[in-house]
Design a protein around this motif. Structure first.
Motif, mmCIF file in Angstrom:
data_model
loop_
_atom_site.group_PDB
_atom_site.id
_atom_site.type_symbol
_atom_site.label_atom_id
_atom_site.label_comp_id
_atom_site.label_asym_id
_atom_site.label_seq_id
_atom_site.Cartn_x
_atom_site.Cartn_y
_atom_site.Cartn_z
ATOM 1 N N THR A 116 27.120 35.246 9.191
ATOM 2 C CA THR A 116 26.238 34.357 10.018
ATOM 3 C C THR A 116 27.205 33.647 10.932
ATOM 4 O O THR A 116 28.629 34.018 11.098
ATOM 5 N N ILE A 117 26.782 32.749 11.728
ATOM 6 C CA ILE A 117 27.527 31.880 12.654
ATOM 7 C C ILE A 117 28.717 31.092 11.892
ATOM 8 O O ILE A 117 29.778 30.660 12.560
ATOM 9 N N ALA A 133 36.908 30.294 11.592
ATOM 10 C CA ALA A 133 38.309 29.878 11.844
ATOM 11 C C ALA A 133 39.558 30.392 10.776
ATOM 12 O O ALA A 133 40.593 30.322 11.454
ATOM 13 N N ALA A 134 39.146 30.840 9.673
ATOM 14 C CA ALA A 134 40.318 31.387 8.934
ATOM 15 C C ALA A 134 40.729 32.881 9.151
ATOM 16 O O ALA A 134 41.568 33.469 8.578
ATOM 17 N N ILE A 135 40.088 33.563 10.097
ATOM 18 C CA ILE A 135 40.283 35.003 10.407
ATOM 19 C C ILE A 135 41.141 34.845 11.689
ATOM 20 O O ILE A 135 40.672 34.580 12.741
ATOM 21 N N SER A 136 42.352 35.307 11.416
ATOM 22 C CA SER A 136 43.178 35.404 12.609
ATOM 23 C C SER A 136 43.009 36.828 13.616
ATOM 24 O O SER A 136 43.144 36.589 14.655
ATOM 25 N N THR A 137 43.048 37.744 12.966
ATOM 26 C CA THR A 137 42.612 39.051 13.815
ATOM 27 C C THR A 137 41.322 39.807 13.190
ATOM 28 O O THR A 137 41.404 39.972 11.873
ATOM 29 N N VAL A 138 40.656 40.664 13.944
ATOM 30 C CA VAL A 138 40.017 41.672 13.523
ATOM 31 C C VAL A 138 40.144 42.961 14.022
ATOM 32 O O VAL A 138 40.536 43.131 15.578
ATOM 33 N N LEU A 195 28.890 41.230 14.113
ATOM 34 C CA LEU A 195 30.000 40.486 14.241
ATOM 35 C C LEU A 195 29.917 39.919 15.936
ATOM 36 O O LEU A 195 30.181 38.755 15.982
ATOM 37 N N ARG A 196 29.451 40.893 16.904
ATOM 38 C CA ARG A 196 29.574 40.510 18.243
ATOM 39 C C ARG A 196 28.214 39.366 18.352
ATOM 40 O O ARG A 196 28.486 38.353 18.962
ATOM 41 N N ARG A 197 27.316 39.540 17.770
ATOM 42 C CA ARG A 197 26.174 38.661 17.703
ATOM 43 C C ARG A 197 26.604 37.184 17.265
ATOM 44 O O ARG A 197 26.252 36.100 17.918
ATOM 45 N N GLU A 230 26.723 33.526 19.194
ATOM 46 C CA GLU A 230 26.073 32.412 18.686
ATOM 47 C C GLU A 230 26.967 31.246 18.441
ATOM 48 O O GLU A 230 26.631 30.265 18.720
ATOM 49 N N THR A 231 28.230 31.825 17.676
ATOM 50 C CA THR A 231 29.068 30.518 17.535
ATOM 51 C C THR A 231 29.691 29.955 18.744
ATOM 52 O O THR A 231 29.904 28.702 19.008
ATOM 53 N N ARG A 232 29.720 30.433 19.755
ATOM 54 C CA ARG A 232 30.382 30.197 21.267
ATOM 55 C C ARG A 232 29.313 29.344 21.749
ATOM 56 O O ARG A 232 29.341 28.483 22.806
ATOM 57 N N GLY A 233 27.860 29.526 21.618
ATOM 58 C CA GLY A 233 26.792 29.010 22.139
ATOM 59 C C GLY A 233 26.565 29.189 23.398
ATOM 60 O O GLY A 233 25.946 29.065 24.294
#
Length: 93
Positions: free
Chosen positions: A6-7, A23-28, A84-86, A90-93
């Protein structure tokens, strides 16, 4: 659902009932074992300590964070990456 994106973050109920906020994920990153691809989420130290992991699911929770595969789920690894990309868009708006 076993896997939610989700967002607000990502939750893999096969590992933990807790939502991991973005915010808790440093890298993917992506790792492959044979032909199977897995998503590796490196968590910041605080989030990693707070994440309650089910003892029976420890193999999916590694010292770096969470490893998520699509094994046993409907959909493909490409579906996971697209979701994940979606969520990121959405998070960036």
């Amino acid at each position: 659902p076993l896997l939610e994106i989700t967002i607000n973050g990502i939750r893999d109920r096969r590992v933990s009932s807790q939502l991991v906020p973005w915010a808790a994920i440093s890298t993917v990153s992506v790792e492959a074992v044979g032909r199977r691809k897995m998503l590796v989420l490196d968590l910041d130290a605080t989030a990693g300590k707070r994440l309650t992991r089910s003892p029976s699911q420890q193999p999916r929770a590694n010292r770096r964070g969470l490893t998520i595969s699509m094994t046993g789920l409907n959909g493909t690894f490409e579906d996971l990456v697209a979701a994940l990309r979606r969520a990121e868009e959405e998070t960036r708006g």
